[in-house]
Design an enzyme around this catalytic site. Sequence first.
Site, short mmCIF file in Angstrom:
data_model
loop_
_atom_site.label_atom_id
_atom_site.label_comp_id
_atom_site.label_asym_id
_atom_site.label_seq_id
_atom_site.Cartn_x
_atom_site.Cartn_y
_atom_site.Cartn_z
N LYS A 110 0.87 -1.18 0.00
CA LYS A 110 0.00 0.00 0.00
C LYS A 110 0.90 1.22 0.00
CE LYS A 110 -4.47 0.90 0.14
NZ LYS A 110 -5.53 0.06 -0.45
P1 NAD Z 1 -13.72 7.46 -2.87
O1 NAD Z 1 -12.74 8.53 -2.52
O2 NAD Z 1 -14.13 7.27 -4.29
O3 NAD Z 1 -15.07 7.64 -2.02
C1 NAD Z 1 -15.07 7.82 -0.62
C2 NAD Z 1 -16.50 8.23 -0.21
O4 NAD Z 1 -16.54 8.30 1.22
C3 NAD Z 1 -16.92 9.60 -0.72
O5 NAD Z 1 -18.29 9.56 -1.08
C4 NAD Z 1 -16.72 10.50 0.51
O6 NAD Z 1 -17.58 11.64 0.48
C5 NAD Z 1 -17.16 9.53 1.59
N1 NAD Z 1 -16.72 9.93 2.94
C6 NAD Z 1 -15.52 10.42 3.33
N2 NAD Z 1 -15.56 10.73 4.65
C7 NAD Z 1 -16.80 10.42 5.07
C8 NAD Z 1 -17.46 10.52 6.32
N3 NAD Z 1 -16.84 10.99 7.40
N4 NAD Z 1 -18.76 10.11 6.41
C9 NAD Z 1 -19.42 9.62 5.33
N5 NAD Z 1 -18.84 9.50 4.12
C10 NAD Z 1 -17.55 9.90 4.00
O7 NAD Z 1 -13.07 6.12 -2.28
P2 NAD Z 1 -13.38 4.61 -2.72
O8 NAD Z 1 -12.42 4.23 -3.78
O9 NAD Z 1 -14.83 4.45 -2.93
O10 NAD Z 1 -12.91 3.83 -1.41
C11 NAD Z 1 -13.74 3.74 -0.27
C12 NAD Z 1 -13.20 2.65 0.65
O11 NAD Z 1 -13.14 1.41 -0.08
C13 NAD Z 1 -11.77 2.87 1.17
O12 NAD Z 1 -11.66 2.28 2.45
C14 NAD Z 1 -10.91 2.10 0.19
O13 NAD Z 1 -9.66 1.71 0.74
C15 NAD Z 1 -11.81 0.90 -0.05
N6 NAD Z 1 -11.55 0.17 -1.29
C16 NAD Z 1 -11.62 0.78 -2.50
C17 NAD Z 1 -11.40 0.04 -3.65
C18 NAD Z 1 -11.53 0.64 -5.02
O14 NAD Z 1 -11.41 -0.10 -6.01
N7 NAD Z 1 -11.79 1.93 -5.15
C19 NAD Z 1 -11.08 -1.32 -3.56
C20 NAD Z 1 -11.02 -1.91 -2.31
C21 NAD Z 1 -11.27 -1.16 -1.18
#
Ligand code: NAD
Length: 417
Positions: A110
């Site tokens: 990471k």
């Molecule tokens: P992103 O940045 O696209 O979206 C994050 C979302 O969370 C946004 O809508 C943001 O407004 C919201 N958010 C942030 N703080 C918040 C709060 N305090 N309360 C409510 N909502 C809040 O990120 P993502 O890619 O969707 O990733 C989200 C999670 O999933 C992370 O933990 C990431 O590590 C995990 N993840 C992502 C992927 C991927 O392919 N994108 C894969 C595996 C895991």
Amino acid sequence: MAETYRRKMTAYEEVNWQYNKAADLLGIPESYKSIMRNCYRELKVQIPLRRDNGKLEEYFGFRVQHNGARGPYKGGIRYHPSVNLDEVRALASLMTWKTALVDIPFGGAKGGVNCDPHSMTDNELQYLTRTFTRKIDMALGIYRDIPAPDVNTNAKVMAWMMDEYGRKNGFSPAIVTGKPIALGGSQGRESATGLGVCFVAQRACRDYKIPMNGAKVVIQGFGNVGSWAARFLVEAGAKVIAIADAEAGIINNDGLNIPSLLAHVKDKKTIAGFPSADNLPKDNIFGVPCDILIPAALNGVITETTVEPIKTKLIIEGANNPINPHADHILKERGIPVVPDILANAGGVTVSYFEWTQNLQQMYWDEKEVQKKLESKMDRAYTEVWEMAQKHNVPLRMAAFMVAIKRVQEATLLRGV
Ligand code: NAD
């Protein structure tokens, strides 16, 4: 349990807490337990940045390679002011267990930079990304370490990383995944994590006897993972009744219109102000009664405090490490099953593996083929976790760690370590 919680654990300690329990259930000797628990290599680099207004700022970037017994290190790059070494270690470790669980030939890594990309212009972000890439270049490689997007990074950032790496090493699309399609990205990568969440939700609903048709779903986070999961779950017959993002919460007990909400977010960059819903304080999202709750925003959000109001039949972890071990224990006592992150959100890294494979063989697949292959991988991983949970009478998280640890241990032993 109370003994352990005299002080708050760090994110890395939380992951290791789960790992240690699963390794003990498997009877792994202490020496191997430690080798598989600790990180292999940790880089911390300084990134000075001259802002467009002339001000000089200093950021720090990290790349942690946790375990490479099963293949090249693999894991996303996160841009967030709170990024720190402990969090990156925790997320790198989860990647080791995730790639092993879905049985793709990668290890776990990471990375991240402690910056706020929302306050930066495109020029500043590109400069920061290129500087970071140059400074960790010696640890990267198409058979060594392959970054991908994570929170606040996207296909555009991956394109800059690939270009910067290519300046020194030659054209190397396989050096990152989650790239734009025009640069060798895979069909279906953007939606893969949300689709994977939907696949495991359907399997878990069958096992826990929750009808998917009309199931009430609540989601925290409406970014990549949350928004795609919402789309696919609605297609599968569920009703998404409440969502929170960083700005606001919204609720509509008849079901939110997801295509209209996506159009609203495209325009406003937040769900706040969506007309066909009532306002909900965003911090009340976990208290909304539902059948399926999906944390899909940040880590560490469900704690011994925030777990209390949760009224759901099933939790699917879209985010990484959203539930701390104390809350996990309380949920177990209350009989609320949790499909863990290393299974539920593994769709992203699985299609990243497909993207890497396509780059290496220079042959590209259509979206249907990608989704079919993804379903088969997720289905197999879910079945293995379910069977392990039944066999040892343990929660799904323990079972998932056990399946993954066994695979990493086998590779470690075969290498003669
Ligand atoms: P992103 O940045 O696209 O979206 C994050 C979302 O969370 C946004 O809508 C943001 O407004 C919201 N958010 C942030 N703080 C918040 C709060 N305090 N309360 C409510 N909502 C809040 O990120 P993502 O890619 O969707 O990733 C989200 C999670 O999933 C992370 O933990 C990431 O590590 C995990 N993840 C992502 C992927 C991927 O392919 N994108 C894969 C595996 C895991």
